[in-house]
Scaffold this motif. Structure first.
Motif, mmCIF file in Angstrom:
data_model
loop_
_atom_site.group_PDB
_atom_site.id
_atom_site.type_symbol
_atom_site.label_atom_id
_atom_site.label_comp_id
_atom_site.label_asym_id
_atom_site.label_seq_id
_atom_site.Cartn_x
_atom_site.Cartn_y
_atom_site.Cartn_z
ATOM 1 N N UNK A 138 -37.041 -18.300 21.407
ATOM 2 C CA UNK A 138 -37.230 -19.274 19.714
ATOM 3 C C UNK A 138 -37.099 -18.356 19.304
ATOM 4 N N UNK A 139 -36.503 -18.314 17.695
ATOM 5 C CA UNK A 139 -37.345 -17.447 16.565
ATOM 6 C C UNK A 139 -37.726 -19.101 15.277
ATOM 7 N N UNK A 140 -39.296 -18.873 14.374
ATOM 8 C CA UNK A 140 -39.062 -20.050 13.504
ATOM 9 C C UNK A 140 -39.010 -19.089 12.218
ATOM 10 N N UNK A 141 -38.963 -20.070 11.926
ATOM 11 C CA UNK A 141 -38.477 -19.596 9.929
ATOM 12 C C UNK A 141 -39.485 -19.959 9.428
ATOM 13 N N UNK A 145 -32.279 -19.099 5.784
ATOM 14 C CA UNK A 145 -32.263 -17.825 7.216
ATOM 15 C C UNK A 145 -31.844 -18.281 8.648
ATOM 16 N N UNK A 146 -32.141 -19.476 8.652
ATOM 17 C CA UNK A 146 -31.650 -19.416 10.543
ATOM 18 C C UNK A 146 -30.098 -19.801 10.450
ATOM 19 N N UNK A 147 -29.637 -20.507 9.546
ATOM 20 C CA UNK A 147 -27.816 -20.637 9.145
ATOM 21 C C UNK A 147 -27.282 -18.975 9.820
ATOM 22 N N UNK A 148 -27.665 -18.376 8.483
ATOM 23 C CA UNK A 148 -28.302 -16.820 8.603
ATOM 24 C C UNK A 148 -27.626 -15.885 9.698
ATOM 25 N N UNK A 149 -28.925 -16.264 11.130
ATOM 26 C CA UNK A 149 -29.128 -16.083 12.456
ATOM 27 C C UNK A 149 -28.195 -16.915 13.160
ATOM 28 N N UNK A 150 -27.511 -17.515 12.795
ATOM 29 C CA UNK A 150 -26.871 -19.224 13.898
ATOM 30 C C UNK A 150 -26.112 -17.949 13.904
ATOM 31 N N UNK A 188 -22.532 -14.013 27.015
ATOM 32 C CA UNK A 188 -21.991 -15.527 25.807
ATOM 33 C C UNK A 188 -23.126 -15.781 25.221
ATOM 34 N N UNK A 189 -23.225 -16.139 23.718
ATOM 35 C CA UNK A 189 -24.709 -16.131 23.000
ATOM 36 C C UNK A 189 -24.691 -17.613 22.252
ATOM 37 N N UNK A 190 -25.421 -18.153 22.204
ATOM 38 C CA UNK A 190 -25.524 -20.090 22.459
ATOM 39 C C UNK A 190 -26.992 -20.176 21.717
ATOM 40 N N UNK A 191 -26.566 -20.854 20.329
ATOM 41 C CA UNK A 191 -27.486 -21.857 19.827
ATOM 42 C C UNK A 191 -28.074 -23.287 19.573
ATOM 43 N N UNK A 192 -28.370 -23.420 20.938
ATOM 44 C CA UNK A 192 -28.617 -24.886 21.614
ATOM 45 C C UNK A 192 -29.538 -25.630 20.957
ATOM 46 N N UNK A 193 -30.531 -25.599 20.425
ATOM 47 C CA UNK A 193 -31.599 -26.326 18.957
ATOM 48 C C UNK A 193 -31.567 -25.436 18.447
ATOM 49 N N UNK A 194 -32.237 -26.979 17.410
ATOM 50 C CA UNK A 194 -32.443 -26.353 16.044
ATOM 51 C C UNK A 194 -33.356 -28.123 15.512
ATOM 52 N N UNK A 195 -34.307 -27.622 14.730
ATOM 53 C CA UNK A 195 -35.083 -28.357 14.167
ATOM 54 C C UNK A 195 -36.000 -28.194 13.324
ATOM 55 N N UNK A 196 -35.641 -29.083 12.141
ATOM 56 C CA UNK A 196 -35.520 -28.799 10.923
ATOM 57 C C UNK A 196 -36.797 -29.316 10.672
ATOM 58 N N UNK A 234 -37.934 -23.818 10.096
ATOM 59 C CA UNK A 234 -37.032 -23.922 10.789
ATOM 60 C C UNK A 234 -37.338 -23.439 12.621
ATOM 61 N N UNK A 235 -36.892 -24.256 12.762
ATOM 62 C CA UNK A 235 -36.667 -23.386 14.212
ATOM 63 C C UNK A 235 -35.451 -22.868 15.216
ATOM 64 N N UNK A 236 -34.483 -22.226 15.229
ATOM 65 C CA UNK A 236 -33.694 -22.175 16.491
ATOM 66 C C UNK A 236 -33.971 -21.585 17.480
ATOM 67 N N UNK A 237 -33.000 -21.412 18.641
ATOM 68 C CA UNK A 237 -33.440 -21.155 20.639
ATOM 69 C C UNK A 237 -32.383 -20.270 19.892
ATOM 70 N N UNK A 238 -32.441 -18.708 21.099
ATOM 71 C CA UNK A 238 -30.924 -18.386 21.194
ATOM 72 C C UNK A 238 -30.897 -18.009 23.178
ATOM 73 N N UNK A 239 -30.079 -17.567 22.976
ATOM 74 C CA UNK A 239 -29.695 -17.535 24.557
ATOM 75 C C UNK A 239 -28.220 -16.416 24.657
ATOM 76 N N UNK A 240 -28.651 -15.707 25.568
ATOM 77 C CA UNK A 240 -27.212 -14.247 25.544
ATOM 78 C C UNK A 240 -27.703 -14.008 27.710
ATOM 79 N N UNK A 241 -26.311 -14.309 27.444
ATOM 80 C CA UNK A 241 -26.161 -14.066 29.523
ATOM 81 C C UNK A 241 -25.033 -12.779 29.223
#
Length: 411
Positions: free
Chosen positions: A217-220, A241-246, A261-269, A281-288
């Motif tokens: 997770x990343x929080x800005x 800032x979060x949108x740029x990273x998404x 593959x990479x996914x942002x599955x959660x956003x909390x504003x 704003x908190x977002x998540x990352x997932x890479x596989x």
């Protein structure tokens, strides 16, 4: 000759389990340690008792049922998956692996087939990781990848504590959460959750390994302010800032590998108001990816992108990696048993690497392991439209049953 499952009974049992937590959209909402999870656990316990299995539940709620072998010193073959679901997920994901394991025992009992090795079936606690994190939680504690006390203390989004919820539904058992002996092998059946079997017109997948992945997770942190009078050059907008990273998380995989593959599955504003500049704003990352070095590169890239985005917008940021799992390559012994079973059943199979994590990820550290995949129509999963035809379900279930009998020394 291959062992033949009762197709009608298998399908009926799949439909029966799907009623517990079933949704109006034809899916399944059966989150870990929920009332629906308790109901399906009670149902599964009753099915195991009906087959005369020696049952036990460990301190983390993992459920086991053992059928004796002819050799009391032989190591057991473990077969199973999980009965919890994603929020409004599908009826096949995970559950089909447990039902196939149950049908394995039913079929052996029905035809008086003995095996040299004991056969043990299992329902792992909280594979999905949707209510409590991480995913594959029960198998992870059992295999020694996670601390029991740390996982007991985990909370869901409403603050419910894992250990308290496990006690509430009556499935905090007495058995230690660990392998109580050596195991001969572990087999797991799952829907593919991807398009490759269908695209290649195959009946069943012989799974040779599982991708590695990173979740985090990343929080800005910016400044909340009025959206009208505040000039653009005064703003410190956490959402920008979060949108740029998404956007970058969507693009990074294309620069790394064919299977990345990479996914942002959660956003909390926050404060999430139309008239206020977002200040947190908190977002998540997932890479596989099957290659752990590529997973690490993706992880480093997203941290770099976050730093650059924060600098551009003048905000602070922080991160935490919530889970990291290395890629897994399954043993030839178990993969070959699955391949031989598919061949004996005259099914058109292909070898495939799993793009999703499964309990087999952790079991790989305990014993020889392999998986079977069924076809997923359109590759859909983790939603109510998830679909696998009963013919494809039956083919995959027949494959894992026969592979388990081979490994257990069926007579």
């Amino acid at each position: 000759m291959p062992v033949t499952l009762d197709r009608e009974r298998f399908v009926a049992t799949m439909k029966e389990q799907a009623q517990i937590g079933g949704t109006e959209g034809g899916g399944l909402h059966r989150l870990a340690l929920s009332d629906e999870d308790k109901e399906i656990r009670d149902w599964f316990a009753a099915q195991m008792d009906a087959e005369g299995l020696e049952t036990r539940v460990d301190e983390f709620g993992n459920m086991f049922g053992r059928r004796k072998g002819t050799d009391p010193d032989a190591k057991p073959v473990l077969v199973g998956s999980h009965l919890d679901s994603q929020p409004y997920g599908g009826i096949y994901d995970g559950a089909m692996g447990v039902i196939a394991a149950l049908e394995l025992v039913r079929t052996l009992n029905e035809h008086d087939i003995e095996t040299e090795h004991p056969i043990e079936i299992v329902n792992w606690t909280n594979e999905e990781g949707s209510r409590f994190q991480p995913a594959m939680q029960g198998s992870g504690v059992w295999a020694g990848a996670h601390s029991l006390e740390e996982e007991y203390a985990k909370t869901d989004a409403d603050g419910a504590v894992f250990e308290e919820e496990l006690e509430r539904i009556g499935y905090k058992g007495d058995e230690p959460v660990e392998p109580r002996e050596e195991y001969e092998a572990y087999l797991e059946l799952h829907i593919e959750q991807g398009p490759y079997l269908e695209e290649n017109d195959k009946d069943v997948g012989v799974v040779t390994g599982i991708v590695g992945f990173t979740w985090g997770g990343l929080t800005f942190h910016g400044d909340a302010d009025h959206s009208g009078p505040t000039p653009m050059h005064y703003r410190k907008d956490a959402l920008v800032a979060a949108a740029d990273v998404i956007t970058q998380i969507r693009r990074i995989p294309g620069t790394l590998g064919d299977r990345t593959v990479g996914t942002v599955g959660y956003v909390d504003v926050k404060p999430n108001s139309i008239n206020i500049i977002p200040d947190e704003v908190t977002i998540t990352w997932g890479f596989r990816d099957p290659d752990d070095e590529i997973v690490e590169e993706a992880f480093q890239r997203v941290l770099q992108e976050a730093e650059w985005a924060a600098e551009r917008e003048g905000v602070e940021w922080e991160w935490n990696e919530r889970m990291r799992a290395p890629s897994v390559t399954f043993s030839d012994k178990c993969v070959d048993a699955v391949q031989e079973a598919a061949d004996d059943l005259e099914l058109d199979s292909m070898r495939i690497f799993s793009g999703a994590g499964h309990d087999a990820t952790h079991l790989h550290s305990v014993c020889d392991t392999a998986m079977v995949f069924s076809v997923s129509e359109n590759g859909k999963s983790h939603n109510e439209s998830e679909y696998t035809s009963w013919d494809d379900c039956y083919s995959a279930a027949s494959t894992i049953v026969n592979a388990a009998v081979k490994l257990a020394g069926g007579e």
